[in-house]
Design an enzyme around this catalytic site. Structure first.
Site, PDB file in Angstrom:
ATOM      1  N   ASP A  58       4.917  -8.940   1.532  1.00 24.48           N
ATOM      2  CA  ASP A  58       3.531  -8.590   1.853  1.00 24.48           C
ATOM      3  C   ASP A  58       2.733  -9.891   1.874  1.00 24.48           C
ATOM      4  OD1 ASP A  58       3.505  -5.685   2.025  1.00 24.48           O
ATOM      5  OD2 ASP A  58       3.921  -5.684  -0.121  1.00 24.48           O
ATOM      6  N   ARG A  66       1.436 -13.718  -0.926  1.00 21.67           N
ATOM      7  CA  ARG A  66       2.367 -13.911  -2.048  1.00 21.67           C
ATOM      8  C   ARG A  66       2.709 -15.370  -2.302  1.00 21.67           C
ATOM      9  NH1 ARG A  66       0.898  -9.132  -3.740  1.00 21.67           N
ATOM     10  NH2 ARG A  66       2.000  -7.367  -2.781  1.00 21.67           N
ATOM     11  N   HIS A 163      -1.619   1.473   7.002  1.00 18.83           N
ATOM     12  CA  HIS A 163      -0.738   2.502   6.440  1.00 18.83           C
ATOM     13  C   HIS A 163      -1.006   3.782   7.223  1.00 18.83           C
ATOM     14  CE1 HIS A 163      -1.668  -0.434   3.240  1.00 18.83           C
ATOM     15  NE2 HIS A 163      -0.425  -0.251   2.844  1.00 18.83           N
ATOM     16  N   HIS A 175      -1.111   3.156  -5.625  1.00 18.35           N
ATOM     17  CA  HIS A 175      -0.246   2.522  -6.617  1.00 18.35           C
ATOM     18  C   HIS A 175      -0.332   3.261  -7.951  1.00 18.35           C
ATOM     19  CE1 HIS A 175      -0.698  -0.786  -3.716  1.00 18.35           C
ATOM     20  NE2 HIS A 175       0.472  -1.206  -4.155  1.00 18.35           N
ATOM     21  N   ASP A 246       6.486   3.406   2.165  1.00 18.82           N
ATOM     22  CA  ASP A 246       5.851   2.523   1.195  1.00 18.82           C
ATOM     23  C   ASP A 246       6.695   2.608  -0.082  1.00 18.82           C
ATOM     24  OD1 ASP A 246       4.062   0.730   0.078  1.00 18.82           O
ATOM     25  OD2 ASP A 246       2.275   1.871   0.603  1.00 18.82           O
TER      26      ASP A 246
END
EC number: 3.2.1.52
Length: 337
Positions: A58, A66, A163, A175, A246
């Protein structure tokens, strides 16, 4: 697709990655110490299998980037939307430059794929989306995303839109909670799905559905819904790329049951590849118990994600296309601080 714990592989991770059901590895910030270490890690992962596992990350820009030290700092997508508002042509140029820099730097260090762009709309409701979105206007989001995808493609990387069908309206963070969207299908189709209905939809190599329940449309979260993935995405929109789930360890996936039930539900709904992140115990459990029928079509879609050629990091550093793009992106980021 599963993850690894640190800067190099353990023996247990090597064995896990050799399992025939594993098709890819997703990296996180914890896997990055330096560009040199990252290259060594990706080389080791690629050498484990033939054809090589797909290495993904990601790496969007802004707060979702990242790898930082030694990589160009990338703008949040909202900054590209703001640039477009000031000057449409310049905004599109910056989006294309951003896509090129993003993909070229990752590929020069052995990363094959970034889960980008975010195609969610910014309604000012979802904190987890926020400045990751280009705009609240679907036409603007589609245009900027198309430019960014063109930049990715120039560097030999496919794009993964996320998404689907849209996470911008639901306020909860999948999450840690189960987000819900109470709007009608027509509202979602006209607004959130609009970017996928433009030419952009045919230029995406992959799509990642949302762990969101669209209450008026289907009781299942989109990532477990044949209606969203088959009837709408595959049939009505004609999408023929890879559908990634996901992360199945997120709270928004737990309604489906244990990890085997989640993977089975996502696969039955139409996902070609499922992600299990940050829980090696669950990845091991899944690999020990799950026996999916992997279609030749899914395998071909996944194979198509692999870059055809490599990028030499030393040649990239002096390439005129990269130098110009990197300067433009860095100037944009500097203007934000």
């Amino acid at each position: 697709m599963c993850d690894v714990a640190a800067y190099s592989l353990t023996d247990a991770e090597r064995e896990r990655l050799k399992h025939p059901l594993v098709g890819g590895v997703i990296l996180f910030a914890r896997n990055f110490e330096s560009p040199e270490q990252l290259t060594a890690l990706t080389q080791e992962i690629h050498a484990l299998r033939s054809p090589a596992l797909i290495i993904a990350v990601d790496h969007e820009g802004g707060r979702v980037q990242r790898f930082r030290s030694g990589f160009t700092r990338l703008p949040p997508m909202r900054a590209l939307g703001a640039a477009w508002t000031l000057d449409h042509v310049r905004g599109l140029e910056l989006a294309r430059h951003t896509g090129y820099v993003l993909a070229a730097e990752l590929r020069a260090h052995g990363v094959d794929l970034s889960f980008t762009p975010v195609l969610d709309l910014d309604y000012g409701r979802s904190a987890v989306v926020g400045d990751r979105a280009f705009s609240g206007d679907p036409a603007v989001a589609a245009s900027l995303a198309q430019a960014l995808v063109a930049g990715l493609r120039e560097a030999g990387m496919g794009a993964v839109g996320k998404h689907f069908p849209g996470h911008g309206w639901a306020e909860a963070d999948s999450h840690v909670a189960m987000p819900r969207d109470e709007r009608s299908f027509d509202a979602i189709w006209e607004q959130d799905i609009a970017p996928y209905r433009h030419r952009l939809g045919r230029q995406l190599a992959g799509v990642m559905p949302a762990h969101v329940v669209y209450e008026q449309v289907d009781p299942e979260p989109a990532g477990f819904s044949r209606y969203w993935l088959q009837t709408i995405l595959r049939e009505r929109l004609g999408f023929d790329g890879v559908i990634f789930s996901d992360d199945l360890t997120m709270e928004g996936a737990t309604l489906a049951g244990d990890i085997v039930a989640r993977a089975s539900a996502a696969h039955a709904a139409g996902c070609d590849m499922v992600l299990v992140c940050n829980r090696p115990d669950l990845a091991n459990d899944l690999l020990a118990k799950w026996q999916p029928q992997v279609s030749a079509r899914s395998a071909a879609r996944i194979d198509a994600l692999r870059p055809a050629t490599a990028i030499d990091p030393f040649a990239l550093a002096v390439e005129a296309r990269y130098v110009d793009a990197q300067r433009a992106v860095s100037d944009l980021v500097a203007s934000l601080t």
